[in-house]
Design an enzyme around this catalytic site. Structure first.
Site, short mmCIF file in Angstrom:
data_model
loop_
_atom_site.label_atom_id
_atom_site.label_comp_id
_atom_site.label_asym_id
_atom_site.label_seq_id
_atom_site.Cartn_x
_atom_site.Cartn_y
_atom_site.Cartn_z
NE ARG A 1 -3.56 0.08 2.81
CZ ARG A 1 -4.29 0.07 3.75
NH1 ARG A 1 -4.22 -0.88 4.62
NH2 ARG A 1 -4.94 1.27 4.12
CD GLN B 1 -13.90 7.52 8.33
OE1 GLN B 1 -14.36 6.21 9.00
NE2 GLN B 1 -14.62 8.22 7.44
CG ASP C 1 -4.58 8.90 1.98
OD1 ASP C 1 -5.83 8.50 1.26
OD2 ASP C 1 -4.47 10.05 2.41
CG HIS D 1 -9.02 5.12 11.30
ND1 HIS D 1 -10.12 5.15 10.20
CD2 HIS D 1 -9.82 5.27 12.50
CE1 HIS D 1 -11.14 5.10 10.63
NE2 HIS D 1 -11.35 5.24 12.03
CB SER E 1 -19.20 3.75 3.40
OG SER E 1 -18.29 3.29 4.46
#
Ligand code: BV8
Length: 255
Positions: free
Chosen positions: A70, A101, A104, A119, A189
């Site tokens: 990732r 959240q 990256d 997070h 979401s």
């Protein structure tokens, strides 16, 4: 996409705005959202099954390699117009708080200075025995990062499922949600808790809820406004409508 004069007034007259972003904001930079199917070797795994302490306990190499993959996928990835628009909002709204959240780091690359990373951040690792957090590291013969202090495994500095959120970050996020006039929920979401509880904390204190998302979510029918579409288009349009900042100035205010 319907940005109404009423919504513009609502944003212009707000003294405090809290924005919560999710993987949908990064999707515009070409990153798959958290729930999107994974590719190649990783397509056989669900993210929720890898992002857990048990998975790392069971197979530290597999989990370490997933995060290495990732991080590799993030190399050269740029922030997009949605990230830049949120950086312009932070500059033009004194009471603006950005909560993400996402792990990256793309909000920071876009210029946001104050970010509540609920997070964690995939570009950082930490010693599993608590001897520190690092942005560069050495790896053992097995290819897994090793703590420079004690030699124990390093792990990604992110919050796994089943782990509590960092206390200070979540307290600051809850406080911002409870004290804002307008809460923006963008590209999420609204499934992952307790982050997903933030817009409801705002709504319970009388804040206006503006949701920007590609598709409806469980929050949609409780939001005051739902702007359906891509965050990379809607956020710059909002910044233009509210602050008159357009085009190239969204990415670079000096232009
Ligand atoms: C915890 C880091 C307790 C890792 C992540 C109720 C209360 C409390 C907990 C729970 C609860 N119910 C269940 C739980 C447990 C769990 C949970 O929520 N599970 C879910 C699956 C039901 N929660 C936890 O485990 C949390 N911990 O509660 O601990 C505790 C307390 C004390 C002591 C011990 C324990 C920890 C959760 C954190 C997990 N870590 N990330 C990593 O990344 O590897 S979460 C992960 O999901 C990512 O951070 C991601 O950002 C996040 C949320 O997902 P979204 O961002 O919303 O992404 P998603 O793909 O779902 O949606 C994207 C949306 O964007 C879509 O709607 C799409 O339509 C839209 N979109 C796409 N493209 C665009 C777009 N929108 C606009 N424009 C576009 N272009």
């Amino acid at each position: 996409m319907q940005i109404s004069p009423e919504m513009i007034d609502c944003l212009r007259s707000s003294r405090r705005i809290c924005a919560l972003t999710g993987a949908g904001v990064s999707q515009e930079s070409g990153l798959r959202t958290f729930r999107d199917a994974q590719t190649g070797l990783w397509s056989q795994y669900k993210p929720e099954d890898l992002a857990t302490p048990e998975a790392f306990q069971r197979d530290p190499k597999l989990v370490w390699d997933w995060y290495a993959w990732r991080r590799e996928a993030l190399k050269g990835v740029r922030s997009n117009a949605g990230h830049f628009a949120l950086a312009r909002m932070a500059e033009n709204l004194p009471g603006f708080v950005l909560v993400t959240q996402n792990v990256d780091g793309l909000h920071r690359l876009a210029g946001n200075q104050q970010i509540i990373e609920l997070h964690g951040n995939i570009q950082r690792v930490r010693c599993i025995d608590g001897h520190g957090t690092f942005e560069s590291w050495i790896t053992g013969e097995d290819g897994i990062g090793r703590c420079p202090e004690c030699g124990a495994f390093l792990r990604p500095d992110v919050v796994w499922f089943g782990e509590p959120l960092p206390r200070l970050e979540f307290e600051n996020a809850i406080s911002a949600a409870r004290s804002c006039d307008v809460f923006l929920s963008i590209g999420t979401s609204g499934i992952v808790q307790p982050a997903a509880s933030l817009p409801y904390a705002a709504r319970n204190r009388g804040a206006k809820i503006i949701e920007i998302n590609l598709e409806p979510t469980p929050l949609t029918n409780k939001a005051d406004y739902f702007l359906q579409g891509r965050s990379g288009e809607i956020l710059p349009a909002l910044v233009e409508a509210v602050f008159g900042i357009t085009g190239a100035a969204i990415e670079d205010p000096r232009r």
